[in-house]
Design an enzyme around this catalytic site. Structure first.
Site, PDB file in Angstrom:
ATOM      1  N   ASP A 100      -2.962  -5.045  -9.792  1.00 35.20           N
ATOM      2  CA  ASP A 100      -3.977  -5.847 -10.488  1.00 35.20           C
ATOM      3  C   ASP A 100      -4.844  -4.971 -11.396  1.00 35.20           C
ATOM      4  OD1 ASP A 100      -4.866  -4.832  -7.842  1.00 35.20           O
ATOM      5  OD2 ASP A 100      -6.822  -5.498  -8.558  1.00 35.20           O
ATOM      6  N   TYR A 129      -5.847   5.168 -13.841  1.00 31.39           N
ATOM      7  CA  TYR A 129      -4.772   4.701 -12.954  1.00 31.39           C
ATOM      8  C   TYR A 129      -4.154   3.410 -13.508  1.00 31.39           C
ATOM      9  CZ  TYR A 129      -2.915   2.177  -8.870  1.00 31.39           C
ATOM     10  OH  TYR A 129      -2.129   1.431  -8.005  1.00 31.39           O
ATOM     11  N   GLY A 143       5.154   5.820   2.235  1.00 34.25           N
ATOM     12  CA  GLY A 143       3.804   5.350   1.907  1.00 34.25           C
ATOM     13  C   GLY A 143       3.456   4.069   2.655  1.00 34.25           C
ATOM     14  N   MET A 144       2.305   3.516   2.347  1.00 35.67           N
ATOM     15  CA  MET A 144       1.814   2.342   3.093  1.00 35.67           C
ATOM     16  C   MET A 144       2.742   1.140   2.913  1.00 35.67           C
ATOM     17  SD  MET A 144      -2.012   0.825   3.097  1.00 35.67           S
ATOM     18  CE  MET A 144      -1.992  -0.072   1.545  1.00 35.67           C
ATOM     19  N   ALA A 190       4.111   6.143  -6.160  1.00 33.77           N
ATOM     20  CA  ALA A 190       3.100   6.091  -7.224  1.00 33.77           C
ATOM     21  C   ALA A 190       2.022   7.126  -6.960  1.00 33.77           C
ATOM     22  CB  ALA A 190       2.458   4.697  -7.278  1.00 33.77           C
ATOM     23  N   TYR A 191       1.341   7.477  -8.035  1.00 33.44           N
ATOM     24  CA  TYR A 191       0.093   8.241  -7.917  1.00 33.44           C
ATOM     25  C   TYR A 191      -0.977   7.176  -7.672  1.00 33.44           C
ATOM     26  CZ  TYR A 191      -3.744  11.396  -9.051  1.00 33.44           C
ATOM     27  OH  TYR A 191      -4.885  12.159  -8.990  1.00 33.44           O
ATOM     28  N   THR A 192      -1.552   7.137  -6.444  1.00 30.88           N
ATOM     29  CA  THR A 192      -2.399   5.993  -6.083  1.00 30.88           C
ATOM     30  C   THR A 192      -3.884   6.331  -5.899  1.00 30.88           C
ATOM     31  OG1 THR A 192      -1.793   6.344  -3.761  1.00 30.88           O
ATOM     32  CG2 THR A 192      -0.525   4.697  -4.972  1.00 30.88           C
TER      33      THR A 192
HETATM   34  N1  NAP Z   1      -2.979   0.182  -1.976  1.00 28.14           N
HETATM   35  C1  NAP Z   1      -3.359  -0.807  -2.786  1.00 28.14           C
HETATM   36  O1  NAP Z   1      -4.403  -1.460  -2.591  1.00 28.14           O
HETATM   37  C2  NAP Z   1      -2.521  -1.173  -3.993  1.00 28.14           C
HETATM   38  C3  NAP Z   1      -2.988  -2.175  -4.810  1.00 28.14           C
HETATM   39  C4  NAP Z   1      -2.228  -2.549  -5.901  1.00 28.14           C
HETATM   40  C5  NAP Z   1      -1.017  -1.917  -6.138  1.00 28.14           C
HETATM   41  N2  NAP Z   1      -0.573  -0.922  -5.344  1.00 28.14           N
HETATM   42  C6  NAP Z   1       0.719  -0.317  -5.659  1.00 28.14           C
HETATM   43  O2  NAP Z   1       1.574  -0.437  -4.537  1.00 28.14           O
HETATM   44  C7  NAP Z   1       2.549   0.598  -4.565  1.00 28.14           C
HETATM   45  C8  NAP Z   1       2.641   1.271  -3.217  1.00 28.14           C
HETATM   46  O3  NAP Z   1       1.435   1.971  -2.979  1.00 28.14           O
HETATM   47  P1  NAP Z   1       0.871   2.246  -1.512  1.00 28.14           P
HETATM   48  O4  NAP Z   1      -0.331   1.424  -1.352  1.00 28.14           O
HETATM   49  O5  NAP Z   1       1.972   2.171  -0.518  1.00 28.14           O
HETATM   50  O6  NAP Z   1       0.385   3.760  -1.740  1.00 28.14           O
HETATM   51  P2  NAP Z   1       0.764   5.108  -0.997  1.00 28.14           P
HETATM   52  O7  NAP Z   1       0.630   4.933   0.480  1.00 28.14           O
HETATM   53  O8  NAP Z   1      -0.031   6.165  -1.691  1.00 28.14           O
HETATM   54  O9  NAP Z   1       2.311   5.289  -1.305  1.00 28.14           O
HETATM   55  C9  NAP Z   1       2.816   5.929  -2.449  1.00 28.14           C
HETATM   56  C10 NAP Z   1       3.922   6.856  -2.002  1.00 28.14           C
HETATM   57  O10 NAP Z   1       4.449   7.505  -3.176  1.00 28.14           O
HETATM   58  C11 NAP Z   1       4.581   8.883  -2.875  1.00 28.14           C
HETATM   59  N3  NAP Z   1       4.579   9.688  -4.089  1.00 28.14           N
HETATM   60  C12 NAP Z   1       3.530  10.109  -4.828  1.00 28.14           C
HETATM   61  N4  NAP Z   1       3.942  10.888  -5.836  1.00 28.14           N
HETATM   62  C13 NAP Z   1       5.287  10.957  -5.735  1.00 28.14           C
HETATM   63  C14 NAP Z   1       6.289  11.657  -6.480  1.00 28.14           C
HETATM   64  N5  NAP Z   1       5.983  12.440  -7.526  1.00 28.14           N
HETATM   65  N6  NAP Z   1       7.578  11.514  -6.097  1.00 28.14           N
HETATM   66  C15 NAP Z   1       7.908  10.755  -5.021  1.00 28.14           C
HETATM   67  N7  NAP Z   1       7.014  10.099  -4.276  1.00 28.14           N
HETATM   68  C16 NAP Z   1       5.713  10.205  -4.629  1.00 28.14           C
HETATM   69  C17 NAP Z   1       3.382   9.185  -1.990  1.00 28.14           C
HETATM   70  O11 NAP Z   1       3.554  10.416  -1.314  1.00 28.14           O
HETATM   71  P3  NAP Z   1       2.222  11.253  -0.897  1.00 28.14           P
HETATM   72  O12 NAP Z   1       1.461  10.376   0.043  1.00 28.14           O
HETATM   73  O13 NAP Z   1       2.784  12.496  -0.272  1.00 28.14           O
HETATM   74  O14 NAP Z   1       1.471  11.506  -2.184  1.00 28.14           O
HETATM   75  C18 NAP Z   1       3.417   7.962  -1.054  1.00 28.14           C
HETATM   76  O15 NAP Z   1       4.310   8.146   0.025  1.00 28.14           O
HETATM   77  C19 NAP Z   1       2.143   1.526  -5.718  1.00 28.14           C
HETATM   78  O16 NAP Z   1       2.917   1.199  -6.851  1.00 28.14           O
HETATM   79  C20 NAP Z   1       0.703   1.164  -5.980  1.00 28.14           C
HETATM   80  O17 NAP Z   1       0.358   1.433  -7.326  1.00 28.14           O
HETATM   81  C21 NAP Z   1      -1.302  -0.530  -4.255  1.00 28.14           C
END
Ligand code: NAP
Length: 290
Positions: free
Chosen positions: A108, A131, A18-19, A66-68
């Site tokens: 947040d 979420y 993921g990101m 995460a489910y994002t």
């Molecule tokens: N992006 C933001 O602005 C933001 C802000 C606050 C907090 N966060 C938190 O930061 C963390 C990282 O998020 P990110 O931004 O990197 O999002 P992301 O790019 O969506 O990364 C999440 C990863 O988790 C994987 N995933 C989803 N369901 C899964 C499952 N059942 N089993 C295993 N892997 C699974 C996704 O795979 P797929 O892509 O194949 O679904 C993806 O590779 C998360 O906890 C998120 O809640 C993000």
């Protein structure tokens, strides 16, 4: 890493494609810290047997999975809950049983955004969308199962490995001469590279409890858009509007600001102002598109 039984084993990075996860993998590799990526489709965090295997072989676990999809979560509540809450509780229990340090990422969006000042770790969470509720439930299940685990809440993150506000606004600017951008949501655009560096420090120090991490300073989304297009030298009209002008399935908090003094005390250098890593990100992106 210190203090835990299997410290010679690699760090397991759940959601490592993921990101945030991909930048954490890069940061580990840069430091020569062995890590293993676990992500869909080969690995599903909701599969307890798969989780147990991962925890058994890991020196520490970082959960970036995460489910994002914030809007889709409104209609996929059960799936979001299984990934963001139930699986986190199971992971925390397995890590406690194996004496494996667990670093979990949260958001947040556990807050309602009504507070006028930056949110501290001790402020009461009050999610305003599905979420955020599932992420808060995950934090609570984690804390009940494993008080030695650590939760790092991040906000407004962007990186090269995923879609985010920065990449979306740039894409929108490529097809339209004028953009309308929300000016009543404030936060700090935070590079996932900066988050990854902070996570490496936490992996080393292994603190327990909740921490907030965000870039220093804050701006509205409208101000961020202005900064981006000024940096890119693009002459685009940017007009401010209220969140209410954009109807989305999920409500968003208006104030996403964090007080980061708790994590800052553990970090070797001051957290950078949001503009610096953003300009670096934009320059790298420009080079990629030459
Ligand atoms: N992006 C933001 O602005 C933001 C802000 C606050 C907090 N966060 C938190 O930061 C963390 C990282 O998020 P990110 O931004 O990197 O999002 P992301 O790019 O969506 O990364 C999440 C990863 O988790 C994987 N995933 C989803 N369901 C899964 C499952 N059942 N089993 C295993 N892997 C699974 C996704 O795979 P797929 O892509 O194949 O679904 C993806 O590779 C998360 O906890 C998120 O809640 C993000």
């Amino acid at each position: 890493m210190t203090g835990h039984a299997k410290m010679g084993n690699p760090v397991a990075i759940l959601g490592g494609k993921g990101m945030l996860g991909s930048d954490l993998v890069a940061a580990c590799e840069q430091r020569g810290l062995a890590c293993v990526v676990y992500d869909l489709p080969e690995f599903d965090i909701t599969d307890e047997a798969a989780l147990a295997e991962v925890v058994a072989s890991a020196g520490a676990v970082v959960n970036c999975a995460a489910y994002t999809n914030v809007d889709r979560a409104e209609s996929e509540r059960d799936l979001a809950r299984r990934i963001n809450a139930d699986a986190v509780g199971t992971l925390a229990r397995l890590c406690r049983q194996q004496d494996t340090y667990l670093l979990h990422i949260s958001t947040d969006f556990v807050f309602d955004g009504q507070q006028e000042s930056p949110y501290r770790e001790t402020d009461d969470p009050r999610p305003i969308n599905v979420y955020g509720q599932t992420k808060l439930d995950g934090e609570r299940l984690l804390q009940q199962a494993n008080p030695a685990a650590c939760v790092v809440r991040v906000q407004w993150t962007y990186g090269h490995g995923g879609a985010n506000f920065i990449t979306k606004i740039i894409a929108a600017g490529q097809t339209r001469p004028s953009l309308t951008v929300i000016d009543d949501q404030i936060g700090a655009q935070t590079s996932t590279r900066e988050v990854a560096e902070a996570l490496l420090v936490l992996l080393e120090k292994q603190p327990a409890g909740v921490f907030h991490f965000a870039a220093d300073g804050f701006a509205s989304r409208f101000e961020v858009a202005q900064t981006i297009f000024a940096h890119l030298g693009r002459d685009i009209e940017i007009l401010p509007c209220q969140s209410s002008a954009f109807e989305t399935p999920a409500q968003r908090p208006l104030n996403s600001r964090f007080d980061c003094s708790k994590i800052q005390a553990l970090l070797p250098a001051p957290i950078l102002p949001w503009q610096e890593p953003l300009k670096q990100f934009l320059s790298e992106r420009d080079n990629d598109h030459v």
